[in-house]
Scaffold this motif. Structure first.
Motif, PDB file in Angstrom:
ATOM      1  N   CYS A  31       0.835  -1.200   0.000  1.00 17.39           N
ATOM      2  CA  CYS A  31       0.000   0.000   0.000  1.00 17.39           C
ATOM      3  C   CYS A  31       0.874   1.256   0.000  1.00 17.39           C
ATOM      4  O   CYS A  31       0.638   2.196  -0.767  1.00 17.39           O
ATOM      5  CB  CYS A  31      -0.914  -0.029   1.218  1.00 17.39           C
ATOM      6  N   GLU A  32       1.896   1.282   0.840  1.00 15.93           N
ATOM      7  CA  GLU A  32       2.811   2.423   0.884  1.00 15.93           C
ATOM      8  C   GLU A  32       3.555   2.583  -0.437  1.00 15.93           C
ATOM      9  O   GLU A  32       3.740   3.705  -0.921  1.00 15.93           O
ATOM     10  CB  GLU A  32       3.809   2.264   2.033  1.00 15.93           C
ATOM     11  N   GLU A  33       3.965   1.475  -1.017  1.00 14.38           N
ATOM     12  CA  GLU A  33       4.709   1.515  -2.279  1.00 14.38           C
ATOM     13  C   GLU A  33       3.848   2.091  -3.406  1.00 14.38           C
ATOM     14  O   GLU A  33       4.284   2.975  -4.151  1.00 14.38           O
ATOM     15  CB  GLU A  33       5.187   0.108  -2.646  1.00 14.38           C
ATOM     16  N   VAL A  34       2.618   1.609  -3.532  1.00 17.66           N
ATOM     17  CA  VAL A  34       1.727   2.088  -4.590  1.00 17.66           C
ATOM     18  C   VAL A  34       1.360   3.558  -4.365  1.00 17.66           C
ATOM     19  O   VAL A  34       1.348   4.355  -5.301  1.00 17.66           O
ATOM     20  CB  VAL A  34       0.461   1.203  -4.694  1.00 17.66           C
ATOM     21  N   THR A  35       1.088   3.922  -3.117  1.00 13.69           N
ATOM     22  CA  THR A  35       0.713   5.300  -2.817  1.00 13.69           C
ATOM     23  C   THR A  35       1.879   6.251  -3.063  1.00 13.69           C
ATOM     24  O   THR A  35       1.703   7.330  -3.648  1.00 13.69           O
ATOM     25  CB  THR A  35       0.212   5.435  -1.372  1.00 13.69           C
ATOM     26  N   SER A  36       3.065   5.861  -2.648  1.00 13.92           N
ATOM     27  CA  SER A  36       4.240   6.686  -2.911  1.00 13.92           C
ATOM     28  C   SER A  36       4.459   6.825  -4.414  1.00 13.92           C
ATOM     29  O   SER A  36       4.809   7.907  -4.903  1.00 13.92           O
ATOM     30  CB  SER A  36       5.466   6.079  -2.237  1.00 13.92           C
ATOM     31  N   GLY A  37       4.214   5.754  -5.148  1.00 11.42           N
ATOM     32  CA  GLY A  37       4.324   5.800  -6.612  1.00 11.42           C
ATOM     33  C   GLY A  37       3.318   6.753  -7.228  1.00 11.42           C
ATOM     34  O   GLY A  37       3.639   7.503  -8.158  1.00 11.42           O
ATOM     35  N   LEU A  38       2.083   6.739  -6.713  1.00  8.51           N
ATOM     36  CA  LEU A  38       1.056   7.675  -7.175  1.00  8.51           C
ATOM     37  C   LEU A  38       1.521   9.105  -6.965  1.00  8.51           C
ATOM     38  O   LEU A  38       1.477   9.940  -7.874  1.00  8.51           O
ATOM     39  CB  LEU A  38      -0.260   7.454  -6.415  1.00  8.51           C
ATOM     40  N   ILE A  39       1.996   9.388  -5.765  1.00  7.06           N
ATOM     41  CA  ILE A  39       2.418  10.742  -5.427  1.00  7.06           C
ATOM     42  C   ILE A  39       3.598  11.172  -6.291  1.00  7.06           C
ATOM     43  O   ILE A  39       3.616  12.281  -6.830  1.00  7.06           O
ATOM     44  CB  ILE A  39       2.747  10.836  -3.926  1.00  7.06           C
ATOM     45  N   THR A  40       4.560  10.294  -6.470  1.00  4.67           N
ATOM     46  CA  THR A  40       5.746  10.620  -7.260  1.00  4.67           C
ATOM     47  C   THR A  40       5.412  10.802  -8.736  1.00  4.67           C
ATOM     48  O   THR A  40       5.914  11.722  -9.385  1.00  4.67           O
ATOM     49  CB  THR A  40       6.815   9.521  -7.093  1.00  4.67           C
ATOM     50  N   SER A  41       4.553   9.944  -9.277  1.00  8.18           N
ATOM     51  CA  SER A  41       4.280   9.994 -10.709  1.00  8.18           C
ATOM     52  C   SER A  41       3.259  11.052 -11.106  1.00  8.18           C
ATOM     53  O   SER A  41       3.317  11.558 -12.229  1.00  8.18           O
ATOM     54  CB  SER A  41       3.828   8.626 -11.223  1.00  8.18           C
ATOM     55  N   LEU A  42       2.335  11.410 -10.210  1.00  7.41           N
ATOM     56  CA  LEU A  42       1.257  12.314 -10.608  1.00  7.41           C
ATOM     57  C   LEU A  42       1.312  13.703  -9.976  1.00  7.41           C
ATOM     58  O   LEU A  42       0.636  14.610 -10.450  1.00  7.41           O
ATOM     59  CB  LEU A  42      -0.104  11.681 -10.317  1.00  7.41           C
ATOM     60  N   TYR A  43       2.088  13.885  -8.935  1.00  4.80           N
ATOM     61  CA  TYR A  43       2.171  15.186  -8.265  1.00  4.80           C
ATOM     62  C   TYR A  43       3.538  15.826  -8.522  1.00  4.80           C
ATOM     63  O   TYR A  43       4.545  15.129  -8.617  1.00  4.80           O
ATOM     64  CB  TYR A  43       1.929  15.042  -6.762  1.00  4.80           C
ATOM     65  N   ALA A  44       3.576  17.137  -8.577  1.00  5.16           N
ATOM     66  CA  ALA A  44       4.785  17.881  -8.943  1.00  5.16           C
ATOM     67  C   ALA A  44       5.687  18.179  -7.745  1.00  5.16           C
ATOM     68  O   ALA A  44       6.271  19.253  -7.640  1.00  5.16           O
ATOM     69  CB  ALA A  44       4.391  19.186  -9.641  1.00  5.16           C
ATOM     70  N   PHE A  45       5.841  17.221  -6.848  1.00  5.69           N
ATOM     71  CA  PHE A  45       6.686  17.444  -5.677  1.00  5.69           C
ATOM     72  C   PHE A  45       8.170  17.561  -6.025  1.00  5.69           C
ATOM     73  O   PHE A  45       8.950  18.068  -5.224  1.00  5.69           O
ATOM     74  CB  PHE A  45       6.486  16.330  -4.639  1.00  5.69           C
ATOM     75  N   GLU A  46       8.571  17.118  -7.215  1.00  2.00           N
ATOM     76  CA  GLU A  46       9.983  17.248  -7.581  1.00  2.00           C
ATOM     77  C   GLU A  46      10.404  18.719  -7.673  1.00  2.00           C
ATOM     78  O   GLU A  46      11.589  19.033  -7.601  1.00  2.00           O
ATOM     79  CB  GLU A  46      10.285  16.516  -8.900  1.00  2.00           C
ATOM     80  N   ASP A  47       9.439  19.621  -7.801  1.00  2.00           N
ATOM     81  CA  ASP A  47       9.730  21.051  -7.845  1.00  2.00           C
ATOM     82  C   ASP A  47       9.718  21.692  -6.460  1.00  2.00           C
ATOM     83  O   ASP A  47       9.840  22.900  -6.338  1.00  2.00           O
ATOM     84  CB  ASP A  47       8.709  21.776  -8.727  1.00  2.00           C
ATOM     85  N   GLY A  48       9.537  20.872  -5.431  1.00  2.00           N
ATOM     86  CA  GLY A  48       9.430  21.390  -4.071  1.00  2.00           C
ATOM     87  C   GLY A  48       8.009  21.194  -3.567  1.00  2.00           C
ATOM     88  O   GLY A  48       7.403  20.165  -3.801  1.00  2.00           O
ATOM     89  N   HIS A  49       7.478  22.194  -2.922  1.00  7.33           N
ATOM     90  CA  HIS A  49       6.129  22.105  -2.387  1.00  7.33           C
ATOM     91  C   HIS A  49       5.084  22.372  -3.466  1.00  7.33           C
ATOM     92  O   HIS A  49       5.343  23.088  -4.424  1.00  7.33           O
ATOM     93  CB  HIS A  49       5.935  23.107  -1.251  1.00  7.33           C
ATOM     94  N   ILE A  50       3.909  21.769  -3.269  1.00  9.88           N
ATOM     95  CA  ILE A  50       2.775  22.044  -4.134  1.00  9.88           C
ATOM     96  C   ILE A  50       1.640  22.585  -3.266  1.00  9.88           C
ATOM     97  O   ILE A  50       1.747  22.636  -2.039  1.00  9.88           O
ATOM     98  CB  ILE A  50       2.319  20.785  -4.919  1.00  9.88           C
TER      99      ILE A  50
END
Length: 144
Positions: A31-50
């Motif tokens: 569950c943590e792995e899939v959720t972290s994957g969702l967040i990483t792949s679909l949210y722009a956190f690589e730019d910092g905060h959203i």
């Protein structure tokens, strides 16, 4: 230019990921792995905060980083004791109804209602506004 189809595609991916998370409710690691994957792949956190304001959050209303978003989706973080894990429902389907979409070259905003279908077939209607942007790699990500 971001298209309406691009928005519909990312919304479909988001909804499918929410359903998948609920199916893993009994396997915390997966569950943590899939959720972290969702967040990483679909949210722009690589730019910092959203700009992330979860619908059901009251005590900690704003979740600008990956850790805070993860807690909202699946709970279990003592820094966010109100989180029960919204995505653990489990939901069987997520359906978006876009009331309006604003499109631009590298940014878009969509608002409307999304409907979460429970195991008993009942739907929960929630209004939303999502902001999207294309990152440097050309991937569409959620930033609001």
């Amino acid at each position: 230019m971001i298209t309406k189809q691009d928005i519909q595609d990312i919304q479909k991916k988001w909804g499918e990921a929410i359903v998948k998370i609920g199916t893993l409710k009994e396997d915390r690691s997966a569950c943590e792995e899939v959720t972290s994957g969702l967040i990483t792949s679909l949210y722009a956190f690589e730019d910092g905060h959203i700009l992330f304001k979860p619908t059901k959050a009251a005590a900690e209303q704003f979740r600008p980083d990956h850790k805070a978003a993860l807690s909202y989706f699946i709970g279990g973080d003592s820094d966010f004791p109100e989180d029960g894990g919204f995505a653990l429902q489990p939901w069987t389907k997520v359906r978006f109804e876009n009331a309006h979409i604003l499109l631009d070259t590298n940014r878009a905003t969509a608002m409307g209602n999304y409907f979460f279908t429970g195991e008993d077939g009942s739907e929960t209607k929630v209004e939303y506004t999502f902001g999207y942007k294309k990152n440097d790699a050309g991937e569409l990500k959620i930033e609001l």
